[in-house]
Design a protein around this motif. Sequence first.
Motif, PDB file in Angstrom:
ATOM      1  N   THR A 187       0.600  -1.286   0.066  1.00  0.00           N
ATOM      2  CA  THR A 187       0.108   0.131  -0.016  1.00  0.00           C
ATOM      3  C   THR A 187       0.936   1.242  -0.037  1.00  0.00           C
ATOM      4  N   ALA A 188       2.163   1.239  -0.151  1.00  0.00           N
ATOM      5  CA  ALA A 188       3.141   2.167   0.151  1.00  0.00           C
ATOM      6  C   ALA A 188       2.768   3.068  -1.178  1.00  0.00           C
ATOM      7  N   LEU A 189       2.528   2.820  -2.450  1.00  0.00           N
ATOM      8  CA  LEU A 189       2.335   3.599  -3.579  1.00  0.00           C
ATOM      9  C   LEU A 189       1.037   4.615  -3.366  1.00  0.00           C
ATOM     10  N   ASP A 190      -0.192   3.688  -2.877  1.00  0.00           N
ATOM     11  CA  ASP A 190      -1.234   4.388  -2.902  1.00  0.00           C
ATOM     12  C   ASP A 190      -1.066   5.887  -1.874  1.00  0.00           C
ATOM     13  N   ARG A 191      -0.502   5.351  -0.635  1.00  0.00           N
ATOM     14  CA  ARG A 191      -0.408   6.382   0.478  1.00  0.00           C
ATOM     15  C   ARG A 191       0.394   7.549  -0.048  1.00  0.00           C
ATOM     16  N   ALA A 192       1.504   7.173  -0.792  1.00  0.00           N
ATOM     17  CA  ALA A 192       2.534   8.154  -1.420  1.00  0.00           C
ATOM     18  C   ALA A 192       1.823   9.044  -2.388  1.00  0.00           C
ATOM     19  N   LEU A 193       0.882   8.524  -3.197  1.00  0.00           N
ATOM     20  CA  LEU A 193       0.217   9.236  -4.135  1.00  0.00           C
ATOM     21  C   LEU A 193      -0.768  10.234  -3.546  1.00  0.00           C
ATOM     22  N   ASP A 194      -1.508   9.609  -2.389  1.00  0.00           N
ATOM     23  CA  ASP A 194      -2.333  10.341  -1.598  1.00  0.00           C
ATOM     24  C   ASP A 194      -1.707  11.628  -1.068  1.00  0.00           C
ATOM     25  N   ILE A 195      -0.471  11.487  -0.533  1.00  0.00           N
ATOM     26  CA  ILE A 195       0.111  12.547   0.067  1.00  0.00           C
ATOM     27  C   ILE A 195       0.570  13.687  -0.897  1.00  0.00           C
ATOM     28  N   ALA A 196       1.108  13.102  -2.085  1.00  0.00           N
ATOM     29  CA  ALA A 196       1.498  14.049  -3.056  1.00  0.00           C
ATOM     30  C   ALA A 196       0.302  14.492  -3.649  1.00  0.00           C
ATOM     31  N   GLU A 197      -0.754  14.287  -3.890  1.00  0.00           N
ATOM     32  CA  GLU A 197      -2.070  14.794  -4.300  1.00  0.00           C
ATOM     33  C   GLU A 197      -2.354  16.106  -3.272  1.00  0.00           C
ATOM     34  N   LEU A 198      -2.315  15.607  -2.120  1.00  0.00           N
ATOM     35  CA  LEU A 198      -2.594  16.642  -0.855  1.00  0.00           C
ATOM     36  C   LEU A 198      -1.638  17.890  -1.407  1.00  0.00           C
ATOM     37  N   ILE A 199      -0.489  17.667  -1.297  1.00  0.00           N
ATOM     38  CA  ILE A 199       0.575  18.667  -1.448  1.00  0.00           C
ATOM     39  C   ILE A 199       0.357  19.586  -2.689  1.00  0.00           C
ATOM     40  N   ALA A 200       0.055  18.812  -3.760  1.00  0.00           N
ATOM     41  CA  ALA A 200      -0.204  19.447  -5.112  1.00  0.00           C
ATOM     42  C   ALA A 200      -1.226  20.240  -5.147  1.00  0.00           C
ATOM     43  N   ALA A 201      -2.307  20.021  -4.284  1.00  0.00           N
ATOM     44  CA  ALA A 201      -3.363  20.888  -4.277  1.00  0.00           C
ATOM     45  C   ALA A 201      -3.246  22.341  -3.597  1.00  0.00           C
ATOM     46  N   HIS A 202      -2.077  22.474  -2.989  1.00  0.00           N
ATOM     47  CA  HIS A 202      -1.666  23.857  -2.205  1.00  0.00           C
ATOM     48  C   HIS A 202      -0.984  24.671  -3.317  1.00  0.00           C
ATOM     49  N   PRO A 203      -1.024  26.124  -3.174  1.00  0.00           N
ATOM     50  CA  PRO A 203      -0.490  27.100  -4.099  1.00  0.00           C
ATOM     51  C   PRO A 203       1.072  26.545  -3.968  1.00  0.00           C
ATOM     52  N   PRO A 204       1.441  26.379  -5.374  1.00  0.00           N
ATOM     53  CA  PRO A 204       2.873  25.882  -5.495  1.00  0.00           C
ATOM     54  C   PRO A 204       4.055  26.709  -5.175  1.00  0.00           C
ATOM     55  N   ALA A 205       3.688  27.901  -5.154  1.00  0.00           N
ATOM     56  CA  ALA A 205       4.798  28.881  -4.812  1.00  0.00           C
ATOM     57  C   ALA A 205       5.198  28.753  -3.132  1.00  0.00           C
ATOM     58  N   ALA A 206       4.065  28.443  -2.325  1.00  0.00           N
ATOM     59  CA  ALA A 206       4.245  28.275  -1.170  1.00  0.00           C
ATOM     60  C   ALA A 206       5.091  26.814  -0.671  1.00  0.00           C
ATOM     61  N   VAL A 207       4.506  25.855  -1.487  1.00  0.00           N
ATOM     62  CA  VAL A 207       5.343  24.535  -1.392  1.00  0.00           C
ATOM     63  C   VAL A 207       6.868  24.637  -1.740  1.00  0.00           C
ATOM     64  N   ARG A 208       7.235  25.229  -2.715  1.00  0.00           N
ATOM     65  CA  ARG A 208       8.431  25.389  -3.185  1.00  0.00           C
ATOM     66  C   ARG A 208       9.177  26.229  -2.466  1.00  0.00           C
ATOM     67  N   ALA A 209       8.720  27.291  -1.542  1.00  0.00           N
ATOM     68  CA  ALA A 209       9.267  28.338  -0.693  1.00  0.00           C
ATOM     69  C   ALA A 209       9.730  27.450   0.653  1.00  0.00           C
ATOM     70  N   ILE A 210       8.847  26.646   1.092  1.00  0.00           N
ATOM     71  CA  ILE A 210       8.975  25.696   2.194  1.00  0.00           C
ATOM     72  C   ILE A 210      10.222  24.609   1.948  1.00  0.00           C
ATOM     73  N   LYS A 211      10.137  24.175   0.621  1.00  0.00           N
ATOM     74  CA  LYS A 211      11.305  23.150   0.357  1.00  0.00           C
ATOM     75  C   LYS A 211      12.526  23.808   0.370  1.00  0.00           C
ATOM     76  N   ARG A 212      12.498  24.995  -0.210  1.00  0.00           N
ATOM     77  CA  ARG A 212      13.959  25.725  -0.207  1.00  0.00           C
ATOM     78  C   ARG A 212      14.282  26.262   0.950  1.00  0.00           C
ATOM     79  N   ALA A 213      13.445  26.657   1.862  1.00  0.00           N
ATOM     80  CA  ALA A 213      13.914  27.240   2.827  1.00  0.00           C
ATOM     81  C   ALA A 213      14.372  26.183   3.893  1.00  0.00           C
ATOM     82  N   VAL A 214      13.748  25.127   3.968  1.00  0.00           N
ATOM     83  CA  VAL A 214      13.974  23.701   4.810  1.00  0.00           C
ATOM     84  C   VAL A 214      15.454  23.187   4.222  1.00  0.00           C
ATOM     85  N   GLY A 215      15.396  23.298   2.910  1.00  0.00           N
ATOM     86  CA  GLY A 215      16.688  22.525   2.481  1.00  0.00           C
ATOM     87  C   GLY A 215      18.062  23.217   2.620  1.00  0.00           C
TER      88      GLY A 215
END
Length: 237
Positions: A187-215
């Motif tokens: 079930t790992a792939l189904d769970r991973a896709l669900d998480i990815a879909e949730l993230i993809a629904a957020h404004p992409p600029a915010a997601v990318r800013a969080i990833k950049r700042a944390v990294g």
Amino acid sequence: MIRVETPRPHVALVTLDKPARRNALDLPGFRALSRAWRDVAADGARVAVVTGVRDFSSGADLKTFPDDVAAALRGGELPEHLWGDIHGAILRDRVLPFPVVAAIEGICFGAGFELVGATDIRIAGDTAQFSTPEVGRGFMASGGTVARLPRQIGYAAAMQVLLTGARFGAERMREWGYVSEVVPAGTALDRALDIAELIAAHPPAAVRAIKRAVGEGVRGTLAEAYAIETRAADELL
């Protein structure tokens, strides 16, 4: 052996598909995976999921990989170009602007382990096994794990993984913080896709800013991380 699909809106799925070799990566496989990451980035994906058919990956295909590398170098290929492709495949020197979620089943060894260590969220089936077996063959992991793993799971745990070459189960890796979640096998792939879909629904600029700042922030002091966080938040606003 590398497939790229879009199973959910704005979600790219990168699949290692060579189950007869437990998704071992030969040199053409490394090059194909490196190209896949470039294509996914160029296509504007908001999130990527990486997985393998049945197993995640047994690592580099030692039946062919050393000879192929030697042949490429004898043929005049520049080492930096060759290793750029190999390291680019497992995201050692390539920082993608979007999050990557790993869906891990079966074995995750060697280069497969190194690829997972470069991802942002890691979902493992409860029968998954993890190992860096390089030490038993007289060499060492060189795709980023030696540098990265002590920062991710702590010094002592990292040294146990790297020096023993032993296999560790998904639950142990979750306890150490290498795995985000452990789910029932299959079930790992189904769970991973669900998480990815949730993230993809957020404004992409915010997601990318969080990833950049944390990294960027985890590589410096806490004060430097605060400054990076503030700059990223101000730019986003």
